[in-house]
Scaffold this active site. Structure first.
Site, PDB file in Angstrom:
ATOM      1  N   ASP A 233       0.851  -1.216   0.000  1.00  0.00           N
ATOM      2  CA  ASP A 233       0.000   0.000   0.000  1.00  0.00           C
ATOM      3  C   ASP A 233       0.870   1.243   0.000  1.00  0.00           C
ATOM      4  OD1 ASP A 233      -2.437  -1.185   0.048  1.00  0.00           O
ATOM      5  OD2 ASP A 233      -2.691  -1.060   2.229  1.00  0.00           O
TER       6      ASP A 233
ATOM      7  N   GLU B 123       4.776  -4.232  -8.152  1.00  0.00           N
ATOM      8  CA  GLU B 123       3.985  -3.831  -6.969  1.00  0.00           C
ATOM      9  C   GLU B 123       2.485  -3.899  -7.280  1.00  0.00           C
ATOM     10  OE1 GLU B 123       5.443  -0.899  -4.346  1.00  0.00           O
ATOM     11  OE2 GLU B 123       7.532  -1.271  -4.888  1.00  0.00           O
TER      12      GLU B 123
HETATM   13  C1  FAD Z   1      11.651  -5.464 -12.995  1.00  0.00           C
HETATM   14  C2  FAD Z   1      10.781  -6.157 -11.989  1.00  0.00           C
HETATM   15  C3  FAD Z   1      11.045  -5.972 -10.632  1.00  0.00           C
HETATM   16  C4  FAD Z   1      10.289  -6.667  -9.680  1.00  0.00           C
HETATM   17  N1  FAD Z   1      10.644  -6.561  -8.348  1.00  0.00           N
HETATM   18  C5  FAD Z   1      10.032  -7.386  -7.442  1.00  0.00           C
HETATM   19  C6  FAD Z   1      10.484  -7.440  -6.084  1.00  0.00           C
HETATM   20  O1  FAD Z   1      11.410  -6.723  -5.686  1.00  0.00           O
HETATM   21  N2  FAD Z   1       9.875  -8.310  -5.241  1.00  0.00           N
HETATM   22  C7  FAD Z   1       8.850  -9.121  -5.625  1.00  0.00           C
HETATM   23  O2  FAD Z   1       8.353  -9.894  -4.821  1.00  0.00           O
HETATM   24  N3  FAD Z   1       8.388  -9.098  -6.915  1.00  0.00           N
HETATM   25  C8  FAD Z   1       8.965  -8.245  -7.828  1.00  0.00           C
HETATM   26  N4  FAD Z   1       8.529  -8.235  -9.124  1.00  0.00           N
HETATM   27  C9  FAD Z   1       7.418  -9.092  -9.526  1.00  0.00           C
HETATM   28  C10 FAD Z   1       6.158  -8.315  -9.887  1.00  0.00           C
HETATM   29  O3  FAD Z   1       5.565  -7.769  -8.734  1.00  0.00           O
HETATM   30  C11 FAD Z   1       5.242  -9.274 -10.643  1.00  0.00           C
HETATM   31  O4  FAD Z   1       5.850  -9.481 -11.919  1.00  0.00           O
HETATM   32  C12 FAD Z   1       3.837  -8.744 -10.809  1.00  0.00           C
HETATM   33  O5  FAD Z   1       3.183  -8.695  -9.570  1.00  0.00           O
HETATM   34  C13 FAD Z   1       3.000  -9.581 -11.774  1.00  0.00           C
HETATM   35  O6  FAD Z   1       3.129 -10.949 -11.517  1.00  0.00           O
HETATM   36  P1  FAD Z   1       3.503 -11.944 -12.714  1.00  0.00           P
HETATM   37  O7  FAD Z   1       4.686 -11.375 -13.406  1.00  0.00           O
HETATM   38  O8  FAD Z   1       3.609 -13.303 -12.182  1.00  0.00           O
HETATM   39  O9  FAD Z   1       2.294 -11.830 -13.712  1.00  0.00           O
HETATM   40  P2  FAD Z   1       0.928 -12.693 -13.641  1.00  0.00           P
HETATM   41  O10 FAD Z   1       0.373 -12.634 -12.278  1.00  0.00           O
HETATM   42  O11 FAD Z   1       1.169 -14.013 -14.260  1.00  0.00           O
HETATM   43  O12 FAD Z   1      -0.007 -11.808 -14.582  1.00  0.00           O
HETATM   44  C14 FAD Z   1      -0.007 -11.911 -16.005  1.00  0.00           C
HETATM   45  C15 FAD Z   1      -1.173 -11.060 -16.527  1.00  0.00           C
HETATM   46  O13 FAD Z   1      -2.412 -11.551 -15.995  1.00  0.00           O
HETATM   47  C16 FAD Z   1      -3.096 -10.495 -15.341  1.00  0.00           C
HETATM   48  N5  FAD Z   1      -3.880 -11.051 -14.229  1.00  0.00           N
HETATM   49  C17 FAD Z   1      -3.461 -11.869 -13.219  1.00  0.00           C
HETATM   50  N6  FAD Z   1      -4.474 -12.137 -12.383  1.00  0.00           N
HETATM   51  C18 FAD Z   1      -5.555 -11.459 -12.847  1.00  0.00           C
HETATM   52  C19 FAD Z   1      -6.906 -11.315 -12.409  1.00  0.00           C
HETATM   53  N7  FAD Z   1      -7.352 -11.892 -11.287  1.00  0.00           N
HETATM   54  N8  FAD Z   1      -7.749 -10.556 -13.158  1.00  0.00           N
HETATM   55  C20 FAD Z   1      -7.314  -9.931 -14.283  1.00  0.00           C
HETATM   56  N9  FAD Z   1      -6.049 -10.026 -14.744  1.00  0.00           N
HETATM   57  C21 FAD Z   1      -5.182 -10.770 -14.025  1.00  0.00           C
HETATM   58  C22 FAD Z   1      -2.012  -9.555 -14.884  1.00  0.00           C
HETATM   59  O14 FAD Z   1      -2.514  -8.245 -14.627  1.00  0.00           O
HETATM   60  C23 FAD Z   1      -1.083  -9.607 -16.071  1.00  0.00           C
HETATM   61  O15 FAD Z   1      -1.571  -8.755 -17.067  1.00  0.00           O
HETATM   62  C24 FAD Z   1       9.238  -7.506 -10.095  1.00  0.00           C
HETATM   63  C25 FAD Z   1       8.952  -7.652 -11.461  1.00  0.00           C
HETATM   64  C26 FAD Z   1       9.717  -7.002 -12.392  1.00  0.00           C
HETATM   65  C27 FAD Z   1       9.411  -7.215 -13.866  1.00  0.00           C
END
Ligand code: FAD
Length: 381
Positions: free
Chosen positions: A239, A362
């Site tokens: 948040d 985030e």
């Molecule tokens: C450069 C970078 C830095 C990062 N730093 C950190 C960090 O320091 N610590 C950490 O823990 N994580 C970190 N992350 C991870 C980041 O928070 C996640 O990539 C992000 O939360 C999305 O998760 P995912 O990549 O697994 O995508 P997914 O969850 O697989 O999502 C894929 C797509 O599906 C959509 N989607 C998923 N669920 C739903 C739903 N219920 N309804 C509609 N659409 C949905 C998403 O919006 C997205 O468009 C980082 C990522 C990057 C790329």
């Protein structure tokens, strides 16, 4: 506690000059070398940037949320990797400890986090667990004497240099977030290893990597809060983090608008500066209006947070609007620059790639929409 107005104005002035005179000239080097120069990191530590949000009792600057947001806006006016280098110490890497740490845990870590001696990371995401972050599979099993931590975390910002990870791991059989606890895991513990940094679209100079935990022995005193509270802690941390990211988006947008104004005033086509063509002016007007709206939303939400109000919905709305807004502003900037917008020398295409991340980490825009809708329905409007 808020700084007095004079001290805060001096801080803003120092950061503004540091960004303009020290950081902006280094942007192309950071992109080319995919690294922040060590002397710049040392200067940022000396300025107190690693401890912006940490209480003065622990050696930080103890900024309020609105003060932190104003500093983040200033830092947004340069390549986002500079902010990212201390962003985890100020935000997601330290705030679990600030919010839920015991006095002993705080005394042990916060002073060194605030000074930048200890670098922190926040480890929630996993190979199979992203947006559905309550589904973490990393396990911390109590063996009667300590927790045994096993699992893999993915895309962890600053993992390459982190000394301390806040790790969310499953400790119970309860479904979803209720079975998740948070732990402070020093990198020095046996069984912690870091993967190779990923190749990314943008934000060169800020690294993400996998973090692996192979039967790591974690003492009970490293747990943050009670068993089962880890997911709640992570959500509270996010948040706050979302407001910080929103403020950075405002700063990048303001910088891009200033760049567009300068370029459009110089570049001539059809016998006059392109800034005098009304279709260019329309793009500048749209960008300016949206940046002003985002600034107002971010600062009003930050003030409400400082006043102790529940801002779960407003923080999500700020992140959603500001991150989408800066994407549109960057897209218009490429258009206003024309061919030059697509050429690396001008730096616009770099920021265009950099800002794409703000809609993803985030919590993606879709996840912010879900939070906004859930909270609005709960509040009845
Ligand atoms: C450069 C970078 C830095 C990062 N730093 C950190 C960090 O320091 N610590 C950490 O823990 N994580 C970190 N992350 C991870 C980041 O928070 C996640 O990539 C992000 O939360 C999305 O998760 P995912 O990549 O697994 O995508 P997914 O969850 O697989 O999502 C894929 C797509 O599906 C959509 N989607 C998923 N669920 C739903 C739903 N219920 N309804 C509609 N659409 C949905 C998403 O919006 C997205 O468009 C980082 C990522 C990057 C790329």
């Amino acid at each position: 506690m808020a700084l007095d107005a004079e001290t805060f104005d001096a801080l803003i002035d120092t950061v503004r000059r540091f960004v303009a005179e020290r950081l902006r000239p280094l942007e192309a080097d950071v992109e080319a070398n995919d690294a922040i120069p060590d002397d710049v990191t040392a200067e940022m530590k000396a300025m107190g940037l690693f401890g912006l949000s940490i209480a003065e009792d622990y050696g930080g600057l103890g900024l309020t949320m609105i003060e932190e947001a104003k500093v983040a806006i200033e830092l947004g006016r340069t390549t986002p990797a500079f902010r990212s280098s201390f962003g985890t110490n100020v935000g997601i890497g330290s705030q679990g400890l600030v919010m839920a740490g015991s006095p002993e845990q705080k005394a042990e870590w916060l002073p060194r986090i605030a000074s930048g001696e200890v670098i922190t990371s926040f480890a929630l995401t996993e190979p199979d667990v992203g947006s559905d972050s309550g589904a973490v599979k990393t396990k911390a099993v109590w063996d009667g004497q300590a927790y045994r931590l096993s699992g893999t975390k993915r895309y962890i910002t600053n993992a390459d240099k982190a000394d301390l990870f806040t790790v969310m791991a499953r400790t119970g059989d309860e479904p979803g977030g209720r079975g998740v606890s948070a732990f402070l895991v020093p990198r020095s513990l046996a069984g912690v290893s870091i993967g190779e940094p990923e190749n990314k679209m943008g934000q060169k100079g800020a690294k993400v990597a996998d973090v692996m935990f192979d039967d790591v022995i974690v003492p009970a005193e490293n747990r943050l809060g009670a068993e089962g509270e880890g997911f709640k802690i992570a959500m509270r941390v996010l948040d706050r983090g979302r407001l910080h990211i929103s403020a950075v988006c405002v700063g990048v947008a303001e910088r891009l608008i200033a760049d567009c104004v300068a370029y459009a005033s110089e570049r001539k086509q059809f016998g006059k500066p392109i800034a005098e063509h009304q279709l260019i002016q329309a793009m500048i007007a749209d960008s300016k209006t949206e940046a002003l709206a985002a600034r107002a939303l971010v600062l009003e939400t930050a003030a409400a947070k400082d006043a102790g109000k529940d801002v779960v919905m407003e923080s999500a709305a700020a992140k959603y609007f500001a991150s989408e807004m800066v994407g549109r502003v960057a897209d218009r900037a490429v258009q206003i620059y024309g061919g030059a917008g697509y050429i690396a020398d001008y730096g616009i295409e770099r920021l265009y790639r950099d800002v794409r991340l703000f809609r993803i980490y985030e919590g993606t825009s879709q996840i912010q929409q879900l939070i906004i809708a859930r909270e609005t329905l709960k509040r009845g409007g």
